[in-house]
Design an enzyme around this catalytic site. Structure first.
Site, PDB file in Angstrom:
ATOM      1  CD  GLU A  41     -36.540  -1.183 -34.696  1.00 26.10           C
ATOM      2  OE1 GLU A  41     -36.380  -0.079 -34.027  1.00 26.10           O
ATOM      3  OE2 GLU A  41     -36.023  -1.155 -36.104  1.00 26.10           O
ATOM      4  CE  LYS A 110     -37.232   0.729 -39.089  1.00 28.25           C
ATOM      5  NZ  LYS A 110     -36.115   0.546 -37.993  1.00 28.25           N
ATOM      6  CB  CYS A 146     -38.155   2.393 -35.311  1.00 36.66           C
ATOM      7  SG  CYS A 146     -37.127   3.419 -34.339  1.00 36.66           S
ATOM      8  N   GLY A 298      -6.894  14.974 -11.274  1.00 38.85           N
ATOM      9  CA  GLY A 298      -7.172  16.027 -10.483  1.00 38.85           C
ATOM     10  C   GLY A 298      -7.903  16.775 -11.505  1.00 38.85           C
ATOM     11  N   GLY A 299      -7.981  16.650 -12.675  1.00 44.36           N
ATOM     12  CA  GLY A 299      -8.927  17.514 -13.678  1.00 44.36           C
ATOM     13  C   GLY A 299     -10.360  17.079 -13.787  1.00 44.36           C
TER      14      GLY A 299
END
Lengths: 547, 547
Positions: A41, A110, A146, A298-299
């Protein structure tokens, strides 16, 4: 008839580049003796072109390229089915064009224009009022765009539109259904598509060819995964997901029992991982960047984003900034350094203590930190400044690392940890972030994301001893409430009826509603669920929160 | 028949409060012997409720309040025409309800659903397929909702919709047209409305009653300005603009020549000023704030925003922060202080030199400032941090002060000067900011905005001697190009054809397109032109800029 599916990854508005890709696919297919090449599309503009469609000049340029560059190739080469805007009597349509022997043989407009969630097609297009079949190699064929296949009574228990174009088309005797799409990924979508297409094949005794766009465009990730079903609803071919492809097959196979069938598609945390990797890579490349910077705390959130960035761009293109505050625990720095080492990315340690002190001196009369919410935000914003400085000076795209649960309840700082050009995991609930972390470690075959990062209680570390669960319910409880409220549009009472605590539900909803002002200014976030923040959820900011 | 127009200012989603307002208006109108009270579109939820309409619970609650609180009042009181969502057989409509003698006498569904610019009604509503008149005091009446009157052939040279509900309704013999609206302000809109309504009155020989919402809701400012025309197209009544109102008149006057006619409405910089004042006040109040903070640079943008804030909230609710850098000129601080004094607002001076130095020490190896773009942004972001800190700690809503020209070309810093909850003049081209400054001084009868602020060349003062015109074309040249590109969707070649320099136009368009990532994260901006950034202009970020 030999048919080629051209599953391409266009860049929005890169008309010339996209045309070059289309021409290249036609040439390749021709060399392999294809008689027909099918594109997705709006293949020339890329989907979604959004308000570029309001520029007459854009529509005109698209048509010119189609007429001057693509059409002539069909004079001696294969026929082409391609998605393009189509202007007729001052009305714009979203159409599939069949090009054959140097002529536009037919235009298939469409009919159903999606205008929900992230879609705004009624903003741009008029709907078709007529559907008709064409013969392809003597096969009466329904060429559709679609949404037109997604409203079939029997499959949709509550059809969205009054019209079903398929009923019309199969009443006219279609035996082959071609659908060209730009269907964005969310978890579960691949399965939905395969079920629908197989259902349609069986219901209408039709073969089905489905060609989908690939690639990330802003928040949306198009997975490709183009499909071919025979007229018994058996899945004959599936193009790779999350990549471009040119796939050829013989039309005769569409009308016989399948010999080698494809197994059903996989759609789990592994596809989420692939989707995010593609979405991240394409956003970086299509905005003209090549490398990214992010804060490493560090997370788990920043660890997952760093790992995805390495997947997408290579370790050499990822820079991690460790920006500890006086309230960061020692293990945070260790874990971030271990992660950087495991991933092989560069990292820098830039302590925020000095700027924080300077601000405190400037803003607090007694020059003592209060560690109130304002100073928690200030620390996050100092980090945001440093990340953006690195981005501005050195040409890195900054990645925001917040997850959907935080963004939902506003547990994040505007212009602080929310700063960045792309919010990679903004549509992943925290519980899914954990799942993805574990999957990434499996994928790498080792704990590239340190085990402690996965196991320690989440904390923003903006005051001594702070934990997320001081302010928020446990994520295992929070996420299902958010899912019901945000993805399923359930009200407080409806959620409480499902057995959740009343006070908790009301608090969560209040937090979500109040945080709309933050989300309005959030970076675009890659979409992987059925409803992401951003254009998929459009909420007022100035409003009552009482009801 | 005595008719009351109830021009109210609802808060989005404040269903109970809005119902209380409606009941109060009905009671007041009843005391003045009104037989009919007319409210605006979606009067109970406020317009636009956006995705709240996707919550079944919200629709249900609205209907409950209508049935339980409003309907009973019509048993003995005046009839009511009120805008509300209307759910019928799982389909949602945007409707005008006629309530009479305790019953819903008729439901008039909206036929034309605007889905362009800031409007998304096709996202929520189905369109009516039938229009019919009702008798009001024996007058055959067409009751319509907003857009339904805006598609009349003859007035619209290029009608947007194939259908014209008015043709239907007047073929049925309507002699009175009632239109309930939520029609947002832009410069020129008042005149357009009066012209259209007068035209319709004359064309269809109909009287016209037009009731519009008042108040600001996020970006949109509803000006009210409800109107009554007799069946000769003469303007009999106009409710005040930018305020609530309850206005009564006798229906008999609708069908005679007007005795005292209203002069045509004024729609110039003075209405822009009123619009922004209302939009600012309502945003602050409806988000639960009462006071605002903003940076005062000594330049014209912040001066205008400060003056508007004083108009909207009173001087006691406005705090100005002077945040000079080492590159600020002396006159900037003087001008900002003069402004604060003229306006009677509090101000604080917070120098950003120390935090800037600290960042430079932290980020530059040789600890010397480079004054590159990264450090210009850094200075702006330090200011953003200070403004947000004041907001977070002391409960001020932060106002962003950028104008539309800057936002268009990206001459602004994300998370820096763009920081804030509301961007007050984000839809004012710089040239209009000057016009507004001069108007404000006229309004106050003295140079509250210092003359030097108006006269000096604009500068961001982020490096020594910097002027806007070092990086940008003069605003008098830039703004017309932006107008053509952004408001009128003209292409580069089309703009060049109007006589603008090719290189300049191409540069401007490139800058606009490249700055989309900044605008995506901008604070909501009050809309006063025909096309504002935000939901009125939806553009991709990751795209090609070459074409």
């Amino acid at each position: 008839m030999r048919i080629a599916l051209a599953q391409l990854n266009p860049t929005i508005a890169a008309l010339s580049d996209n045309v070059a890709k289309v021409k290249d696919a036609i040439a390749k297919a021709a060399r392999q003796k294809a008689n027909l090449v099918i594109f997705s599309e709006l293949a020339l503009s890329g989907y979604p072109p959004k308000d570029l469609l309001l520029y007459e000049s854009f529509i005109k340029k698209e048509r010119e390229l189609l007429t001057e560059e693509i059409l002539p190739l069909t004079l001696l080469g294969p026929a082409v089915i391609i998605g393009s805007s189509h202007l007729d009597q001052h009305k714009l349509y979203n159409a599939a064009l069949l090009l054959e022997h140097g002529l536009v043989k037919s235009v298939h407009r469409k009919t159903l224009l999606p205008n929900y969630d992230v879609f705004d097609e009624a903003r741009y297009f008029k709907r078709s009022s007529k559907n008709f079949t064409v013969d392809l190699n003597s096969i009466p064929t329904a060429i559709t765009v679609c949404e037109d296949i997604w409203n079939d009574q029997g499959y949709e228990t509550n059809p969205l539109y009054a019209i079903n174009p398929l009923a019309d088309l199969f009443a006219q005797g279609a035996r082959l259904l071609i659908n060209i799409s730009a269907s964005p990924y969310h978890l579960g979508k691949l399965k939905m598509r395969e079920e629908l297409l197989s259902y349609l094949a069986r219901k209408y005794k039709t073969a089905v060819i489905y060609v989908n766009q690939a690639g990330g465009n802003d928040e949306l990730i198009f997975d490709g995964s183009s499909l071919v079903f025979n007229n018994q609803g058996e899945l004959l071919h599936r193009c790779p997901s999350f990549a471009e492809d040119l796939m050829l097959f013989e039309s005769e196979t569409l009308f016989c029992p399948g010999k080698e069938l494809c197994p059903p598609g996989i759609d789990d945390i592994s596809t989420v991982c692939q989707a995010l990797t593609l979405g991240l890579r394409d956003y970086v490349k299509k905005t003209g960047f090549s490398k990214v910077v992010l804060g490493l705390s560090g997370g788990i959130d920043s660890a997952v984003v760093a790992a995805l960035a390495v997947e997408a761009l290579g370790a050499e293109n990822v820079l991690g900034l460790l920006m500890p505050s006086p309230y960061s625990s020692e293990h945070s720095i260790d874990d971030a350094l271990t992660l950087a080492e495991n991933l092989g990315i560069s990292s820098r340690i830039i302590k925020i203590e000095e700027p924080f002190k300077t601000f405190v001196n400037l803003l607090n009369e007694n020059r003592e930190a209060l560690l109130d919410l304002a100073e928690e935000n200030l620390q996050a914003r100092i980090r945001g400044n440093i990340v953006m400085h690195t981005s501005n000076r050195e040409g890195y795209l900054a990645l925001a690392t917040g997850n959907k649960s935080e963004l939902a309840v506003g547990y994040c700082t505007l212009y602080g940890d929310m700063a960045g050009g792309l919010a990679v995991i903004a549509d992943l609930p925290k519980t899914m972030v954990y799942e993805l972390a574990k999957y990434l470690n499996t994928l790498y075959g080792s704990a590239i994301i340190p085990q402690r990062t996965i196991e320690k209680p989440p904390s923003a570390e903006l005051r001594p001893g702070q934990k997320d669960e001081d302010s928020l319910p446990p994520y295992a409880l929070l996420d299902p409430i958010l899912q019901l409220y945000i993805e399923e549009n359930r009200s407080g009472p409806e959620i409480i009826n499902r057995g959740f605590d009343k006070t908790l539900v009301e608090k969560v909803i209040y937090m979500v509603d109040r945080a709309e002002f933050k989300r309005r200014q959030a970076a675009p976030g890659l979409r992987v669920t059925t409803r992401a923040f951003g254009s998929g959820r459009r909420m007022p900011i100035a409003r009552s929160f009482v009801e």
